[in-house]
Design an enzyme around this catalytic site. Structure first.
Site, PDB file in Angstrom:
ATOM      1  N   ASP A 199       0.655  -1.044   0.065  1.00 52.92           N
ATOM      2  CA  ASP A 199       0.371  -0.386   0.087  1.00 52.92           C
ATOM      3  C   ASP A 199       1.274   1.255  -0.059  1.00 52.92           C
ATOM      4  O   ASP A 199       1.994   1.204   0.932  1.00 52.92           O
ATOM      5  CB  ASP A 199      -0.559  -0.021   1.345  1.00 52.92           C
ATOM      6  CG  ASP A 199      -2.092   1.404   1.231  1.00 52.92           C
ATOM      7  OD1 ASP A 199      -1.226   2.007   0.475  1.00 52.92           O
ATOM      8  OD2 ASP A 199      -3.173   1.400   1.427  1.00 52.92           O
ATOM      9  N   TYR A 224      -5.192  11.171  -4.356  1.00 51.61           N
ATOM     10  CA  TYR A 224      -4.841  12.493  -3.766  1.00 51.61           C
ATOM     11  C   TYR A 224      -4.180  13.342  -2.594  1.00 51.61           C
ATOM     12  O   TYR A 224      -4.878  13.723  -1.833  1.00 51.61           O
ATOM     13  CB  TYR A 224      -6.595  12.497  -3.319  1.00 51.61           C
ATOM     14  CG  TYR A 224      -7.510  11.376  -2.781  1.00 51.61           C
ATOM     15  CD1 TYR A 224      -7.066  11.341  -0.652  1.00 51.61           C
ATOM     16  CD2 TYR A 224      -7.742  10.684  -3.602  1.00 51.61           C
ATOM     17  CE1 TYR A 224      -7.474  10.575  -0.246  1.00 51.61           C
ATOM     18  CE2 TYR A 224      -8.327   9.879  -1.997  1.00 51.61           C
ATOM     19  CZ  TYR A 224      -7.995   9.302  -0.512  1.00 51.61           C
ATOM     20  OH  TYR A 224      -8.659   7.965  -0.068  1.00 51.61           O
ATOM     21  N   LYS A 225      -3.191  12.190  -2.154  1.00 49.42           N
ATOM     22  CA  LYS A 225      -2.380  12.682  -1.442  1.00 49.42           C
ATOM     23  C   LYS A 225      -1.537  13.666  -1.392  1.00 49.42           C
ATOM     24  O   LYS A 225      -0.822  14.887  -2.660  1.00 49.42           O
ATOM     25  CB  LYS A 225      -1.999  11.668  -0.307  1.00 49.42           C
ATOM     26  CG  LYS A 225      -3.176  10.902   0.302  1.00 49.42           C
ATOM     27  CD  LYS A 225      -2.223  10.170   0.977  1.00 49.42           C
ATOM     28  CE  LYS A 225      -3.932   9.340   2.023  1.00 49.42           C
ATOM     29  NZ  LYS A 225      -4.988   9.862   2.895  1.00 49.42           N
ATOM     30  N   ARG A 373      -0.906  15.325  13.236  1.00 42.71           N
ATOM     31  CA  ARG A 373      -0.683  14.540  12.154  1.00 42.71           C
ATOM     32  C   ARG A 373       0.129  15.710  11.109  1.00 42.71           C
ATOM     33  O   ARG A 373      -0.787  17.178  11.349  1.00 42.71           O
ATOM     34  CB  ARG A 373      -1.362  13.804  11.277  1.00 42.71           C
ATOM     35  CG  ARG A 373      -0.507  12.536  10.669  1.00 42.71           C
ATOM     36  CD  ARG A 373      -1.428  11.572   9.796  1.00 42.71           C
ATOM     37  NE  ARG A 373      -2.570  12.644   8.756  1.00 42.71           N
ATOM     38  CZ  ARG A 373      -2.763  11.570   8.399  1.00 42.71           C
ATOM     39  NH1 ARG A 373      -2.473  10.421   7.672  1.00 42.71           N
ATOM     40  NH2 ARG A 373      -3.364  12.150   7.456  1.00 42.71           N
TER      41      ARG A 373
END
Lengths: 414, 414
Positions: A199, A224-225, A373
């Site tokens: 992943d 999309y990151k 984060r």
């Protein structure tokens, strides 16, 4: 104090070989965006491509655009483009569907490659959808079972035995940012006779990924990151060339057929990567992704990685130097080579602290139960942004402004 | 000749209660678009919503738009909106993924509702992806099998026996336009103890669909044909209320979890329609669909149906009156109540004839081996468009201009 001062940081930005890329992004000057590991920032090119697709192609040419605008081949075109960022030679990556659905395809395909074996191993600290999908795969295969390894029990390496068909593993941990050694773990998985499914959600576009070099079997990831494709932009799947033509997956829709437009009654899968497509893809979202990927032309991934480590190193040094005694604990590996492009900090009141940061224009995110984060996208962040983020964080913690009651309210979606 | 003349047709347009809707669409005045059953035409509202999503939400608010712009709830919001067009009370439809993937979910769920039974029945003349996916479902279930019924063998009704778990059936045949009686066939399927899965790709937005009234179990459909959602816009799935909470499906991604943001290790499916979601959806494509659905406010579906039958009746009458002896054969039921919103004509040289039509601005499509297919979207077509299409068709056939060699070349995608 041994951390760099403002002048030194300005010099770092001035000497940044990727510094010019920031202008391509639609970033607010009033904010420091440290959440590109959740949703990346649009480039002007991404928005322009989207407009072109909507106006010139959909409205302008209607049905003809499936041919004239190359819509039908976008999944493989963009797949090859992403392949170049994750160490995959052409013809092994296709953009389609969601990460979850691609995990489903990959795990089923992996199980079919090892028909005598019954176990899937996954890490208990995976992003949950990987585990949920592995449960779904297991639910369709009599006798199959999911075994969870990881932080609180045996490691994946310790669990490898002759019953393991597939191992689903994260390249970068979504919460802590810890980076796996892909080549070493893949070799261990292969030595046990199993198949490796990687992943890449938190590594694609964040650092060089060497899928072919590591001998990976399958990989999935989102766009999309760090690839900045837009909210929910389609995901990708990698299938190593050596498995293509002999491996199948049960989401056998018409886009994976050898001759999709022959409209045959029976399914005959394509012998290449197209077999891992299923149905008609969301072209508007796909075209925004196409525009987003233009930024990578000429980007040196080793420069990207060096800047990523420098940004996160600077953040850690500044936080530890200036916020000592203010309740923060580093959850991310301190050694740059062992982490992705993010930093996670534990704080007992992480939720209100993050809300206070966001209110002051420093956008990170919260991960349950108590993690702050911060994602560092090297394409558009400056060293000065890191300094500003720490300035604000220190002020919020020292002043305890996070205790304002308005920061206690949890949103529905985090 | 008994067909209406130009003046009569102009009167029909002047009296059309839906005639004003055409102005909402971005249609070229130089063309007659009879391919809305393949890719619908954008409205201005669809394009405006898309721009808003890309600029104000993605670029403007970045990650915050998942909450502030309601992105996370779009699948159920748009599902309910579509539910209103297909006779489904709220909470039974969700927009997600592709039609192919939703067929996979529905068939697996249906098989789980009838654990002692092993057969899926589908129609051999289905749009092929339905058959391919049924093969995929069967490939994961030991002992399961796919039985094909339809035109060349036993009918579905004749094949129903005690081994049939699920029947996958088209509401409107994608090629001929023949319309099934949903209530009657659902009752037959239920009487045999099986579960009905309806494919609404060619009926949703084309005519009133009464899922709840017919007692349907599951349904799927696309949104880029008569719902005009844009190329590859996400599909929908309907699960009857009575099955929710007790039925599962194996694409068990995090968006189907009861508490997706609790990030739990184990999967616990939502007890409502959200369980039929899987992963993160393509929001930009979803927002274009949201804009597209605005046109339905205040549209009377019985007026829509009446106009659809009137348009297709007019087309059939004009073609049969003026193109008699020119090699065309009607493949669509002549009785209006027995067809959807399209007309299929057989011609031995259907491919070049369709290319010649397109070159003259009459856009329909070709379906192998020799069908000219014309879709009639009542929201934006005029009776005058029908007349013009037949004028051009007659001229092409009489002059044999379709024999021009440039019309012989087949495109990669049809």
């Amino acid at each position: 104090m041994t951390f760099p001062d403002r002048a030194a940081i300005e010099t770092m930005d001035a000497q940044d070989p990727l510094g010019h890329l920031r202008d391509a992004f639609l970033l607010s000057p009033d904010e420091v965006y440290l959440d590109g590991n959740s949703l990346g920032v649009p480039t002007r090119a991404a928005q322009d491509e989207l407009m072109r697709a909507a106006r010139d192609e959909w409205a302008g040419q209607l049905i003809r655009s499936w041919n004239s605008a190359g819509w039908f081949d976008l999944p493989v075109e963009l797949g090859d483009r992403i392949g170049g960022l994750i160490g995959a030679a052409a013809g092994q990556v296709v953009v389609a569907d969601t990460t979850s659905i691609n995990v489903y395809k990959a795990l089923h395909a992996a199980m079919r490659l090892r028909p005598g074996r019954k176990a899937i191993i996954a890490e208990s600290n995976s992003f949950p959808t990987d585990l949920y999908i592995a449960e779904g795969v297991v639910s369709t295969l009599p006798g199959a079972r999911l075994r969870l390894g990881g932080v609180d029990g045996a490691t994946i390496e310790e669990m490898l035995d002759g019953d393991v068909a597939a191992v689903l593993v994260n390249h970068v941990d979504y919460r802590t940012g810890a980076l796996r050694d892909m080549a070493a773990l893949t070799a261990r998985i292969h030595a046990a006779g199993a198949v490796a499914v990687w992943d890449l959600c938190h590594s694609a576009g964040a650092l060089p990924v060497g899928l072919d070099a590591a001998g990976a079997d399958f990989a999935v990831g989102c766009t999309y990151k760090y690839l900045n494709g837009g909210p929910g932009s389609p995901a990708f799947i990698y299938v190593a060339q050596r498995h293509q033509g002999q491996v199948s997956q049960p989401l056998s829709g018409w886009w994976g057929h050898a001759r999709p437009f022959a409209f045959e009654t029976g399914y005959e899968g394509d012998t290449g990567i197209r077999r891992f497509q299923c149905g008609t893809q969301p072209i508007l979202s796909m075209r925004a992704l196409k525009g987003a990927l233009q930024i990578w032309d000429g980007v040196d991934l080793h420069q990207l990685r060096a800047k990523s480590i420098a940004l996160t190193d600077l953040f850690i040094r500044l936080v530890e130097g200036r916020c000592a005694g203010l309740g923060l604990t580093l959850e991310t590996p301190r050694e740059g080579a062992r982490r992705g492009s993010q930093v996670a900090l534990h704080h007992d009141h992480a939720w209100p602290v993050m809300q206070a940061l966001i209110a002051r224009g420093v956008i990170g995110d919260f991960r349950a139960p108590s993690t702050l984060r911060f994602g560092f996208t090297p394409l558009y962040l400056r060293y000065a942004d890191v300094l500003r983020a720490v300035d604000v964080l220190e002020d919020i913690l020292r002043s305890e402004s996070w205790r304002d009651p308005r920061f206690a309210v949890k949103a529905a979606v985090t």
